[in-house]
Motif scaffolding. Structure first.
Motif, PDB file in Angstrom:
ATOM      1  N   THR A  68       0.824  -1.200   0.000  1.00 44.79           N
ATOM      2  CA  THR A  68       0.000   0.000   0.000  1.00 44.79           C
ATOM      3  C   THR A  68       0.867   1.262   0.000  1.00 44.79           C
ATOM      4  O   THR A  68       2.046   1.234   0.377  1.00 44.79           O
ATOM      5  N   ILE A  69       0.242   2.343  -0.410  1.00 40.36           N
ATOM      6  CA  ILE A  69       0.889   3.669  -0.438  1.00 40.36           C
ATOM      7  C   ILE A  69      -0.049   4.691   0.193  1.00 40.36           C
ATOM      8  O   ILE A  69      -1.241   4.433   0.356  1.00 40.36           O
ATOM      9  N   VAL A  70       0.482   5.855   0.510  1.00 42.22           N
ATOM     10  CA  VAL A  70      -0.342   7.025   0.829  1.00 42.22           C
ATOM     11  C   VAL A  70      -0.097   8.042  -0.277  1.00 42.22           C
ATOM     12  O   VAL A  70       1.058   8.401  -0.545  1.00 42.22           O
ATOM     13  N   ALA A  71      -1.168   8.465  -0.937  1.00 49.37           N
ATOM     14  CA  ALA A  71      -1.085   9.494  -1.976  1.00 49.37           C
ATOM     15  C   ALA A  71      -1.647  10.788  -1.403  1.00 49.37           C
ATOM     16  O   ALA A  71      -2.632  10.759  -0.655  1.00 49.37           O
ATOM     17  N   ALA A  72      -1.014  11.911  -1.730  1.00 47.82           N
ATOM     18  CA  ALA A  72      -1.507  13.184  -1.196  1.00 47.82           C
ATOM     19  C   ALA A  72      -1.162  14.348  -2.119  1.00 47.82           C
ATOM     20  O   ALA A  72      -0.157  14.306  -2.837  1.00 47.82           O
ATOM     21  N   ILE A  73      -2.006  15.360  -2.081  1.00 48.78           N
ATOM     22  CA  ILE A  73      -1.717  16.646  -2.722  1.00 48.78           C
ATOM     23  C   ILE A  73      -1.403  17.632  -1.612  1.00 48.78           C
ATOM     24  O   ILE A  73      -2.128  17.704  -0.605  1.00 48.78           O
ATOM     25  N   LEU A  74      -0.298  18.350  -1.784  1.00 55.85           N
ATOM     26  CA  LEU A  74       0.220  19.259  -0.752  1.00 55.85           C
ATOM     27  C   LEU A  74       0.237  20.687  -1.273  1.00 55.85           C
ATOM     28  O   LEU A  74       0.570  20.920  -2.444  1.00 55.85           O
ATOM     29  N   GLU A  75      -0.052  21.625  -0.401  1.00 52.83           N
ATOM     30  CA  GLU A  75      -0.119  23.037  -0.783  1.00 52.83           C
ATOM     31  C   GLU A  75       0.853  23.877   0.042  1.00 52.83           C
ATOM     32  O   GLU A  75       0.942  23.717   1.278  1.00 52.83           O
ATOM     33  N   LYS A  76       1.566  24.721  -0.645  1.00 47.87           N
ATOM     34  CA  LYS A  76       2.538  25.628  -0.009  1.00 47.87           C
ATOM     35  C   LYS A  76       3.043  26.556  -1.106  1.00 47.87           C
ATOM     36  O   LYS A  76       3.076  26.158  -2.272  1.00 47.87           O
ATOM     37  N   ASP A  77       3.491  27.770  -0.756  1.00 45.50           N
ATOM     38  CA  ASP A  77       4.176  28.581  -1.759  1.00 45.50           C
ATOM     39  C   ASP A  77       5.368  27.794  -2.286  1.00 45.50           C
ATOM     40  O   ASP A  77       6.086  27.147  -1.501  1.00 45.50           O
ATOM     41  N   ASN A  78       5.589  27.820  -3.601  1.00 46.13           N
ATOM     42  CA  ASN A  78       6.755  27.158  -4.194  1.00 46.13           C
ATOM     43  C   ASN A  78       6.779  25.644  -3.882  1.00 46.13           C
ATOM     44  O   ASN A  78       7.820  25.057  -3.608  1.00 46.13           O
ATOM     45  N   ALA A  79       5.585  25.025  -3.929  1.00 50.15           N
ATOM     46  CA  ALA A  79       5.423  23.651  -3.429  1.00 50.15           C
ATOM     47  C   ALA A  79       6.333  22.634  -4.105  1.00 50.15           C
ATOM     48  O   ALA A  79       6.965  21.812  -3.418  1.00 50.15           O
ATOM     49  N   VAL A  80       6.419  22.668  -5.434  1.00 54.08           N
ATOM     50  CA  VAL A  80       7.177  21.614  -6.130  1.00 54.08           C
ATOM     51  C   VAL A  80       8.644  21.647  -5.720  1.00 54.08           C
ATOM     52  O   VAL A  80       9.216  20.635  -5.297  1.00 54.08           O
ATOM     53  N   ALA A  81       9.257  22.818  -5.816  1.00 53.96           N
ATOM     54  CA  ALA A  81      10.690  22.923  -5.509  1.00 53.96           C
ATOM     55  C   ALA A  81      10.957  22.693  -4.021  1.00 53.96           C
ATOM     56  O   ALA A  81      11.913  21.987  -3.650  1.00 53.96           O
ATOM     57  N   ASP A  82      10.126  23.278  -3.171  1.00 53.92           N
ATOM     58  CA  ASP A  82      10.355  23.122  -1.730  1.00 53.92           C
ATOM     59  C   ASP A  82      10.168  21.667  -1.294  1.00 53.92           C
ATOM     60  O   ASP A  82      10.866  21.189  -0.397  1.00 53.92           O
ATOM     61  N   PHE A  83       9.234  20.953  -1.928  1.00 55.21           N
ATOM     62  CA  PHE A  83       9.047  19.551  -1.542  1.00 55.21           C
ATOM     63  C   PHE A  83      10.204  18.685  -2.037  1.00 55.21           C
ATOM     64  O   PHE A  83      10.643  17.768  -1.340  1.00 55.21           O
ATOM     65  N   ARG A  84      10.754  18.998  -3.226  1.00 62.27           N
ATOM     66  CA  ARG A  84      11.942  18.260  -3.694  1.00 62.27           C
ATOM     67  C   ARG A  84      13.106  18.483  -2.712  1.00 62.27           C
ATOM     68  O   ARG A  84      13.887  17.559  -2.447  1.00 62.27           O
ATOM     69  N   THR A  85      13.220  19.679  -2.203  1.00 58.72           N
ATOM     70  CA  THR A  85      14.255  19.945  -1.195  1.00 58.72           C
ATOM     71  C   THR A  85      14.000  19.118   0.058  1.00 58.72           C
ATOM     72  O   THR A  85      14.934  18.521   0.621  1.00 58.72           O
ATOM     73  N   LEU A  86      12.745  19.052   0.500  1.00 59.14           N
ATOM     74  CA  LEU A  86      12.413  18.306   1.718  1.00 59.14           C
ATOM     75  C   LEU A  86      12.659  16.810   1.544  1.00 59.14           C
ATOM     76  O   LEU A  86      13.106  16.140   2.485  1.00 59.14           O
ATOM     77  N   ILE A  87      12.393  16.250   0.357  1.00 53.30           N
ATOM     78  CA  ILE A  87      12.566  14.787   0.205  1.00 53.30           C
ATOM     79  C   ILE A  87      14.034  14.408  -0.003  1.00 53.30           C
ATOM     80  O   ILE A  87      14.434  13.341   0.413  1.00 53.30           O
ATOM     81  N   GLY A  88      14.825  15.253  -0.624  1.00 48.76           N
ATOM     82  CA  GLY A  88      16.237  14.946  -0.821  1.00 48.76           C
ATOM     83  C   GLY A  88      16.495  14.170  -2.104  1.00 48.76           C
ATOM     84  O   GLY A  88      15.577  13.844  -2.856  1.00 48.76           O
ATOM     85  N   ALA A  89      17.754  13.862  -2.347  1.00 48.06           N
ATOM     86  CA  ALA A  89      18.179  13.222  -3.596  1.00 48.06           C
ATOM     87  C   ALA A  89      17.545  11.840  -3.764  1.00 48.06           C
ATOM     88  O   ALA A  89      17.255  11.156  -2.787  1.00 48.06           O
ATOM     89  N   THR A  90      17.372  11.449  -5.046  1.00 48.12           N
ATOM     90  CA  THR A  90      16.776  10.142  -5.369  1.00 48.12           C
ATOM     91  C   THR A  90      17.505   9.018  -4.654  1.00 48.12           C
ATOM     92  O   THR A  90      16.887   8.098  -4.118  1.00 48.12           O
ATOM     93  N   ASN A  91      18.841   9.079  -4.672  1.00 48.18           N
ATOM     94  CA  ASN A  91      19.673   8.083  -3.981  1.00 48.18           C
ATOM     95  C   ASN A  91      19.888   8.542  -2.534  1.00 48.18           C
ATOM     96  O   ASN A  91      20.524   9.567  -2.301  1.00 48.18           O
ATOM     97  N   PRO A  92      19.379   7.800  -1.555  1.00 53.19           N
ATOM     98  CA  PRO A  92      19.501   8.271  -0.169  1.00 53.19           C
ATOM     99  C   PRO A  92      20.946   8.451   0.293  1.00 53.19           C
ATOM    100  O   PRO A  92      21.195   9.245   1.210  1.00 53.19           O
ATOM    101  N   ALA A  93      21.877   7.771  -0.360  1.00 48.96           N
ATOM    102  CA  ALA A  93      23.286   7.956  -0.005  1.00 48.96           C
ATOM    103  C   ALA A  93      23.747   9.379  -0.304  1.00 48.96           C
ATOM    104  O   ALA A  93      24.726   9.861   0.275  1.00 48.96           O
ATOM    105  N   GLU A  94      23.027  10.051  -1.214  1.00 55.98           N
ATOM    106  CA  GLU A  94      23.370  11.432  -1.589  1.00 55.98           C
ATOM    107  C   GLU A  94      22.401  12.452  -0.988  1.00 55.98           C
ATOM    108  O   GLU A  94      22.528  13.653  -1.240  1.00 55.98           O
ATOM    109  N   ALA A  95      21.438  11.982  -0.206  1.00 52.68           N
ATOM    110  CA  ALA A  95      20.420  12.892   0.336  1.00 52.68           C
ATOM    111  C   ALA A  95      20.985  13.676   1.520  1.00 52.68           C
ATOM    112  O   ALA A  95      21.708  13.144   2.362  1.00 52.68           O
TER     113      ALA A  95
END
Ligand code: ATP
Ligand code: MG
Length: 139
Positions: free
Chosen positions: A71-98
């Protein structure tokens, strides 16, 4: 969907590890508002369609099998600059580089099993949100 929204999934590895609550807490503390959310499981057809952009990549089959493995949790999130800020929050695709403090640094185990998805553009955020949610499910 306006450009202050992004789309996320908490992936099967993080759900199985019991990290839904921890990840939602990080999302809330980073200032995102949840405007739609569901606990669900992707069919093979869903996963192939969602990740169609990666269909020619060598890891595509592995990616689809992983995303339908639980199972997964799917969600839509709202914030100014949401796409870029969320990519920053999740970190690099490879966790070794996050980076420290990111969701993937804390909860991802490998480049394939990396805990969360985040949209990579406003256009894809709108497409991905509409893939999972009807208009009446978005608040
Ligand atoms: P996502 O789209 O899930 O937010 P991302 O944008 O950081 O991740 P993409 O390049 O879009 O990374 O890859 C999509 C997903 O495919 C990754 O999150 C990961 O689960 C998987 N993936 C990417 N590269 C690899 C790889 N080299 N080996 C195995 N799986 C991979
Ligand atoms: Mg991506």
């Amino acid at each position: 969907m306006s450009s202050n929204r992004t789309f996320t999934m908490i992936k099967p590895d993080a759900v199985n590890a019991g990290n839904i609550g921890n990840i939602l807490q990080m999302i809330n503390e980073a200032g995102f508002k949840i405007v739609a959310m569901k606990y669900t499981r992707l069919s093979k057809q869903d996963a192939q369609a969602f990740y169609a952009v990666h269909s020619a990549r060598p890891f595509f089959g592995e990616l689809v099998e992983f995303m339908i493995s639980g199972t997964i949790v799917a969600a839509i999130l709202e914030k100014d600059n949401a796409v870029a800020d969320f990519r920053t929050l999740i970190g690099a695709t490879n966790p070794a580089e996050a980076a420290e403090g990111t969701i993937r640094k804390a909860y991802a185990s490998s480049i394939g099993e990396n805990a969360v998805h985040g949209s990579d553009s406003d256009e894809n955020a709108a497409i991905e949100g509409a893939f999972h949610f009807a208009g009446r499910e978005i608040y």
